[in-house]
Design a protein around this motif. Structure first.
Motif, PDB file in Angstrom:
ATOM      1  N   LYS A 204      10.396  55.229  27.140  1.00  0.00           N
ATOM      2  CA  LYS A 204      10.760  53.981  26.473  1.00  0.00           C
ATOM      3  C   LYS A 204      11.415  54.268  25.125  1.00  0.00           C
ATOM      4  O   LYS A 204      11.005  55.186  24.404  1.00  0.00           O
ATOM      5  N   ASP A 205      12.408  53.465  24.785  1.00  0.00           N
ATOM      6  CA  ASP A 205      13.191  53.692  23.570  1.00  0.00           C
ATOM      7  C   ASP A 205      12.495  53.162  22.319  1.00  0.00           C
ATOM      8  O   ASP A 205      13.101  52.508  21.476  1.00  0.00           O
ATOM      9  N   ILE A 206      11.206  53.414  22.227  1.00  0.00           N
ATOM     10  CA  ILE A 206      10.463  53.189  20.990  1.00  0.00           C
ATOM     11  C   ILE A 206       9.162  53.980  21.089  1.00  0.00           C
ATOM     12  O   ILE A 206       8.570  54.065  22.165  1.00  0.00           O
TER      13      ILE A 206
ATOM     14  N   ALA B 155      16.995  57.342  18.955  1.00  0.00           N
ATOM     15  CA  ALA B 155      15.749  56.581  19.065  1.00  0.00           C
ATOM     16  C   ALA B 155      15.995  55.245  18.392  1.00  0.00           C
ATOM     17  O   ALA B 155      15.696  55.064  17.216  1.00  0.00           O
ATOM     18  N   SER B 156      16.555  54.285  19.128  1.00  0.00           N
ATOM     19  CA  SER B 156      17.062  53.062  18.501  1.00  0.00           C
ATOM     20  C   SER B 156      16.004  51.997  18.274  1.00  0.00           C
ATOM     21  O   SER B 156      16.219  51.090  17.473  1.00  0.00           O
ATOM     22  N   SER B 157      14.875  52.073  18.975  1.00  0.00           N
ATOM     23  CA  SER B 157      13.870  51.000  18.919  1.00  0.00           C
ATOM     24  C   SER B 157      14.496  49.639  19.198  1.00  0.00           C
ATOM     25  O   SER B 157      14.025  48.619  18.722  1.00  0.00           O
ATOM     26  N   GLY B 158      15.577  49.639  19.966  1.00  0.00           N
ATOM     27  CA  GLY B 158      16.214  48.402  20.359  1.00  0.00           C
ATOM     28  C   GLY B 158      17.033  47.719  19.288  1.00  0.00           C
ATOM     29  O   GLY B 158      17.448  46.578  19.473  1.00  0.00           O
ATOM     30  N   CYS B 159      17.302  48.394  18.157  1.00  0.00           N
ATOM     31  CA  CYS B 159      18.034  47.720  17.078  1.00  0.00           C
ATOM     32  C   CYS B 159      19.325  48.461  16.725  1.00  0.00           C
ATOM     33  O   CYS B 159      19.406  49.684  16.804  1.00  0.00           O
ATOM     34  N   THR B 160      20.313  47.682  16.324  1.00  0.00           N
ATOM     35  CA  THR B 160      21.649  48.215  16.046  1.00  0.00           C
ATOM     36  C   THR B 160      21.653  49.275  14.943  1.00  0.00           C
ATOM     37  O   THR B 160      22.332  50.301  15.083  1.00  0.00           O
ATOM     38  N   PRO B 161      20.934  49.115  13.832  1.00  0.00           N
ATOM     39  CA  PRO B 161      21.003  50.139  12.782  1.00  0.00           C
ATOM     40  C   PRO B 161      20.549  51.529  13.223  1.00  0.00           C
ATOM     41  O   PRO B 161      20.921  52.526  12.596  1.00  0.00           O
ATOM     42  N   LEU B 162      19.742  51.613  14.292  1.00  0.00           N
ATOM     43  CA  LEU B 162      19.229  52.916  14.734  1.00  0.00           C
ATOM     44  C   LEU B 162      19.921  53.433  15.998  1.00  0.00           C
ATOM     45  O   LEU B 162      19.481  54.437  16.562  1.00  0.00           O
ATOM     46  N   ARG B 163      20.989  52.794  16.427  1.00  0.00           N
ATOM     47  CA  ARG B 163      21.623  53.196  17.690  1.00  0.00           C
ATOM     48  C   ARG B 163      22.015  54.668  17.699  1.00  0.00           C
ATOM     49  O   ARG B 163      21.971  55.323  18.745  1.00  0.00           O
ATOM     50  N   ASP B 164      22.427  55.183  16.564  1.00  0.00           N
ATOM     51  CA  ASP B 164      22.883  56.570  16.513  1.00  0.00           C
ATOM     52  C   ASP B 164      21.905  57.506  15.806  1.00  0.00           C
ATOM     53  O   ASP B 164      22.192  58.687  15.638  1.00  0.00           O
ATOM     54  N   TRP B 165      20.756  56.978  15.373  1.00  0.00           N
ATOM     55  CA  TRP B 165      19.783  57.830  14.680  1.00  0.00           C
ATOM     56  C   TRP B 165      19.013  58.659  15.692  1.00  0.00           C
ATOM     57  O   TRP B 165      18.513  58.141  16.693  1.00  0.00           O
TER      58      TRP B 165
ATOM     59  N   THR C 218      14.390  48.128  25.329  1.00  0.00           N
ATOM     60  CA  THR C 218      13.320  47.324  24.751  1.00  0.00           C
ATOM     61  C   THR C 218      13.965  46.308  23.817  1.00  0.00           C
ATOM     62  O   THR C 218      15.057  46.551  23.290  1.00  0.00           O
ATOM     63  N   PRO C 219      13.361  45.150  23.597  1.00  0.00           N
ATOM     64  CA  PRO C 219      13.905  44.235  22.587  1.00  0.00           C
ATOM     65  C   PRO C 219      13.798  44.852  21.196  1.00  0.00           C
ATOM     66  O   PRO C 219      13.085  45.828  20.996  1.00  0.00           O
ATOM     67  N   GLU C 220      14.507  44.289  20.251  1.00  0.00           N
ATOM     68  CA  GLU C 220      14.525  44.860  18.907  1.00  0.00           C
ATOM     69  C   GLU C 220      13.107  45.022  18.366  1.00  0.00           C
ATOM     70  O   GLU C 220      12.330  44.063  18.303  1.00  0.00           O
ATOM     71  N   LEU C 221      12.771  46.283  18.010  1.00  0.00           N
ATOM     72  CA  LEU C 221      11.471  46.669  17.461  1.00  0.00           C
ATOM     73  C   LEU C 221      10.310  46.292  18.389  1.00  0.00           C
ATOM     74  O   LEU C 221       9.177  46.166  17.952  1.00  0.00           O
TER      75      LEU C 221
END
Length: 493
Positions: free
Chosen positions: A75-77, A86-96, A121-124
């Motif tokens: 899961k992506d979180i 590891a984006s946790s479903g949010c745009t600011p972390l898409r490339d982190w 996953t949904p954002e966070l």
């Protein structure tokens, strides 16, 4: 090469057995999984971060463990894979990219799994549906017009669609059990602390979160819990180890259990009649299996528990947004409006009030503990309604306007003072009011896919057990799986 039918016809332990006997290879299994993903993922959007070459390199290794050679998705979180976004479903972390593996990911690898992607996953991980600005809408393989649930919706959709036999998931407010119920899967949420979350965190969501998998068979979840359980270095506490392997529990009879059931929403909100009837059917089934069943519920203030849950939720959103902004330098406007509203409310929270509501978790745990002195398990619907349609939970125009006003005025404090938080708590949890009790009390619980709705959608039932009693749940789950087998019940897509 293993056929698509043979691949779909085995659970994870079954596939591992084929590899162990030399009837197939890890590489062949991976290519079967990738072929199935190529066929169905464009329609369901379950996998958001492919890791194909990492998976292929892994499949060439000499693998050991109970699941050696089995394709797997994380899961992506929380379930970080070093060097992979590891984006946790949010745009600011898409490339982190995560600097290292999470402890749970390393244990997945130690079990011999071949990880080849991450699931949406949904954002966070903040919703019971899986839709995000960063990755789009994830759909239910049983009916593409409906949600697979959340926040482990990508994992559940991937398993239900036959891409993998099980996938990594986590549950801070129902996020294993909700998508399991939506997608016709088995979903076990372990006791607090049973599975470690290090090294980036000790406890997620103040200890409300637990990690494991969603699966098609009870034995896969049991064997995975055997592979994952136990503290890692620096864990905040060490939970009592099980008396025997969880996989062994499946061969033991559950005994005559005292099962209490309830169909009333703890929030006083409506419960779909089909879900009420399913609980009553399950009660009769349990009686036929020799268990004592009666209608009863713990003396827990449901609306207060919901407010405590939302308070924790707001505080954690505020902290996560601040951490991500510090890490990436992003603007707060890059987060979704719902996230920003909850972050503002979290920042406006009085620290004393936050701690006071966190302390109330103890009251809920004590009440549930007293209840379990006279009952062995607690049965409810997992959901209060069938899986919602895509877009059904979209905010009406008036609420979007109010949300915009709150954001424009930075009105987190106004939101708290107005009493809107209580309203938000009721409205946001009305369709999933049964799952948070287990999270705030740290108790293990499971969703079992016993029935379907008249429309052919899955309908799961939840069982909650006392702290540390995953074995009790697994023994009953194995008995129910024998009584009403569900492995062959799959969507047609």
């Amino acid at each position: 090469m293993i056929s698509a039918a043979d691949y779909a016809g085995h659970d994870a332990l079954g596939l591992a057995g084929l590899v162990a006997r030399g009837e197939t290879t890890a590489a062949e299994l991976l290519e079967a999984a990738l072929a199935r993903a190529a066929e169905v993922n464009p329609r369901i959007n379950a996998i958001n971060i492919p890791m194909h070459e990492i998976g292929r390199a892994r499949a060439r290794e000499a693998l050991q463990g109970p699941f050696a050679g089995v394709p797997f998705l994380i899961k992506d979180i929380v379930q970080d894979y070093g060097g992979v976004p590891a984006s946790s479903g949010c745009t600011p972390l898409r490339d982190w990219k995560a600097p290292s593996h999470a402890a749970i990911t390393q244990r997945f690898l130690d079990a011999g799994l071949v990880i080849f992607g991450k699931t949406a996953t949904p954002e966070l991980a903040l919703k019971g549906i899986t839709e995000s600005r960063a990755w789009g809408i994830t759909r239910n393989p049983w009916n593409l017009d409906h949600t697979p649930g959340g926040s482990s919706g990508g994992a559940a959709a991937a398993v239900a669609a036959g891409i993998v036999p099980m996938a990594g998931a986590n549950d801070g407010g129902g996020s294993i059990r909700i998508p399991a119920a939506c997608c016709g899967l088995f979903g076990l949420r372990p006791s607090r602390g049973r599975v470690p979350l290090g090294p980036r965190m000790g406890e997620a969501w103040e200890g409300a979160n637990s990690d494991l998998v969603v699966s098609r068979s009870v034995r896969d979840s049991a064997a995975m819990l055997d592979a994952l359980q136990g503290p890692d270095v620096g864990s905040p506490f060490e939970i009592r180890a099980p008396e025997r392997p969880y996989l062994d529990e499946l061969q033991r009879e559950p005994g005559r259990l005292r099962v209490a059931f309830c169909t009333r929403s703890p929030l006083g909100t409506p419960v779909d009649p089909q879900h009420v009837e399913a609980v009553r059917r399950a009660a009769k089934l349990l009686e036929s299996l020799g268990h004592h069943v009666e209608e009863a519920e713990p003396q827990v203030d449901g609306p207060l528990l919901a407010r405590c849950f939302i308070t924790m939720y707001m505080g954690n959103v505020a902290a996560s947004v601040a951490e991500i902004r510090a890490l990436t330098g992003c603007a707060e406007s890059e987060f979704e409006p719902d996230t920003r509203v909850f972050a503002q409310a979290g920042r406006a929270l009085d620290a004393g009030e936050y701690v006071r509501r966190r302390r109330l978790w103890n009251d809920f745990a004590r009440a549930l503990g007293r209840f379990f002195q006279s009952h062995d398990l607690y049965l409810t619907p997992t959901l209060a309604c069938p899986p919602v349609r895509i877009g059904e939970l979209d905010q009406p125009a008036a609420l979007r306007a109010a949300q915009k006003l709150v954001l424009g005025l930075r009105g987190g404090g106004l939101l708290l003072r107005s009493g809107m938080v209580e309203q938000i708590a009721t409205e946001s949890l009305a369709k999933v009011p049964f799952t948070q009790l287990s999270n705030l009390t740290g108790t293990p619980s499971m969703s079992v896919p016993l029935y379907q709705t008249a429309e052919g959608l899955p309908l799961g039932l939840q069982f909650v057990a006392p702290f540390g009693e995953e074995g009790r749940l697994l023994r009953l789950a194995a008995q129910l799986e024998r009584a009403l087998p569900w492995f062959g019940r799959v969507p047609s897509l």
